[in-house]
Design an enzyme around this catalytic site. Structure first.
Site, PDB file in Angstrom:
ATOM      1  N   GLU A  33       2.921 -11.619  75.089  1.00 56.65           N
ATOM      2  CA  GLU A  33       2.690 -11.976  73.688  1.00 56.65           C
ATOM      3  C   GLU A  33       2.710 -10.747  72.779  1.00 56.65           C
ATOM      4  O   GLU A  33       3.236 -10.800  71.666  1.00 56.65           O
ATOM      5  CB  GLU A  33       1.359 -12.722  73.544  1.00 56.65           C
ATOM      6  CG  GLU A  33       1.349 -14.099  74.177  1.00 56.65           C
ATOM      7  CD  GLU A  33       2.396 -15.032  73.594  1.00 56.65           C
ATOM      8  OE1 GLU A  33       2.767 -14.863  72.423  1.00 56.65           O
ATOM      9  OE2 GLU A  33       2.841 -15.940  74.322  1.00 56.65           O
ATOM     10  N   TYR A 116      -2.883 -15.591  66.434  1.00 54.65           N
ATOM     11  CA  TYR A 116      -1.794 -16.175  67.218  1.00 54.65           C
ATOM     12  C   TYR A 116      -1.896 -15.763  68.693  1.00 54.65           C
ATOM     13  O   TYR A 116      -1.834 -16.598  69.598  1.00 54.65           O
ATOM     14  CB  TYR A 116      -0.439 -15.762  66.639  1.00 54.65           C
ATOM     15  CG  TYR A 116       0.692 -15.972  67.611  1.00 54.65           C
ATOM     16  CD1 TYR A 116       1.210 -17.237  67.838  1.00 54.65           C
ATOM     17  CD2 TYR A 116       1.213 -14.905  68.332  1.00 54.65           C
ATOM     18  CE1 TYR A 116       2.220 -17.453  68.759  1.00 54.65           C
ATOM     19  CE2 TYR A 116       2.225 -15.097  69.261  1.00 54.65           C
ATOM     20  CZ  TYR A 116       2.724 -16.376  69.465  1.00 54.65           C
ATOM     21  OH  TYR A 116       3.710 -16.578  70.396  1.00 54.65           O
ATOM     22  N   ASP A 134       2.880 -19.592  64.702  1.00 55.08           N
ATOM     23  CA  ASP A 134       3.745 -18.448  64.417  1.00 55.08           C
ATOM     24  C   ASP A 134       4.893 -18.924  63.539  1.00 55.08           C
ATOM     25  O   ASP A 134       4.872 -20.054  63.022  1.00 55.08           O
ATOM     26  CB  ASP A 134       4.251 -17.806  65.712  1.00 55.08           C
ATOM     27  CG  ASP A 134       5.238 -18.687  66.469  1.00 55.08           C
ATOM     28  OD1 ASP A 134       5.372 -19.890  66.129  1.00 55.08           O
ATOM     29  OD2 ASP A 134       5.891 -18.180  67.398  1.00 55.08           O
TER      30      ASP A 134
END
Length: 344
Positions: A33, A116, A134
């Site tokens: 991520e 996020y 996102d």
């Protein structure tokens, strides 16, 4: 069929086989991520493989030198991500005994982890019912529900998060989050999506109202700053050169570069050559000084365009702190300088 069931059915039929999707390991999910922030999947995947090979556990990453981390990160850009990654690894390894926080709120406390990323780790690793929001999610929801709120505003982020919270199923949050991001990446693309084959084309309000190309709305414009960099490649009679570490805050912090002369605008040979001679006053006599004309480049960052020239300076004698080409290539450089080094 409900929104989430249609979406998940599409996902299971169309999803890409990505390495971080085959695990619930929070370390691997966190790595992926952080890497995929501001980075395309195709570009980030080799870096994920490299990091997990060189640093199999969070303890390996925590015990690495920052320069080793930056070297492996070289080319991904936004290098503050790598520095934060390293510091957070040290915090988790040494303060939390290698145990990741196991919920969204505690994950948010980690350096470099925003809403996020915390939602992604919480749902993918721990199946917590928290939606990811996102750019892909903004686009899918804005189009399907015909929402024309400005996504650059904080209030809009809350609006979309609330909507996603209503849509996410309690029994399968991880797959839902993966699915909506994948749908935005593969089907509901920013430009020219193929709406004729979309599983949502009967219910998509943007399609019905002919607004697909205008959603989502983002009114805030990024102001671009132009900067002018003149890099000096000094070479002595042993073919050794000089580099320096960028210790000031800003772009490329803690990466290496050649001696730099930054100017307010693009300057000609006379101006730059005088500045170079002044900068190198303590060095031995200069044999030659010229620009690599064919190496000029405009390097575009999110808020800055760097207009870069490279100047070769050959000097007599030996540089007191010079390094050879082999050693030069072991240091972490911004990708534009790495490419220059590889090409000379």
């Amino acid at each position: 069929m409900t929104f989430h069931k249609t979406l998940i059915t599409w996902y299971l039929q169309n999803k890409r086989d990505l390495p971080w999707r085959n695990t619930t390991n929070p370390y691997h999910i966190w790595l992926s991520e952080i890497m995929l922030q501001q980075t395309r999947v195709a570009q980030g995947t080799p870096y994920f493989s490299s990091f997990t090979t060189n640093f199999p556990t969070i303890f390996d990453l925590a015990n690495a030198d920052e320069e080793q981390v930056l070297k492996l990160w070289q080319g991904l850009g936004y290098y503050s991500r790598a520095r934060n990654l390293h510091k957070t690894a040290q915090y988790i390894a040494f303060e939390l005994n290698g145990q990741f926080p196991s919920n969204y709120n505690d994950l948010l406390k980690l350096k470099g982890v925003g809403e996020y990323t915390a939602a992604a780790i919480a749902s993918f690793s721990y199946n917590e019912v928290v939606p990811v929001v996102d750019g892909n999610v903004f686009r899918v929801l804005a189009r399907y529900f015909d929402i024309d709120s400005d996504i650059s505003q904080a209030a809009t982020k809350k609006e979309f998060t609330a909507l996603a919270t209503e849509l996410i199923p309690d029994d399968n949050p991880a797959i839902f989050n993966q699915a909506i991001m994948e749908f935005g990446a593969l089907q509901c693309t920013p430009k020219s999506p193929n709406c004729s084959i979309c599983v949502f084309n009967n219910g998509c309000l943007a399609l019905q109202n002919k607004k697909v190309d205008s959603l989502p709305v983002k009114l805030k414009k990024t102001k671009i700053r132009n900067r002018y960099f003149n890099y000096i490649i000094v070479e002595d009679e042993q073919h050794h050169t000089l580099i320096q570490k960028r210790i000031q805050k800003g772009i490329w912090h803690n990466l290496y570069e050649f001696p730099l002369i930054e100017t307010e605008k693009e300057e000609n040979y006379d101006f730059v050559s005088k500045a170079i001679i002044k900068k190198l006053y303590a060095l031995n006599d200069i044999i030659s000084l010229y620009e690599y004309d064919h190496k000029r480049v405009i390097h575009k960052l999110s808020h800055q365009h760097l207009n870069i020239k490279f100047w070769k300076v050959e000097i007599k004698g030996k540089l007191p702190n010079g390094i050879n080409q082999t050693t030069l290539k072991t240091f972490p450089f911004p990708i534009v300088l790495h490419n220059f080094i590889e090409g000379i």
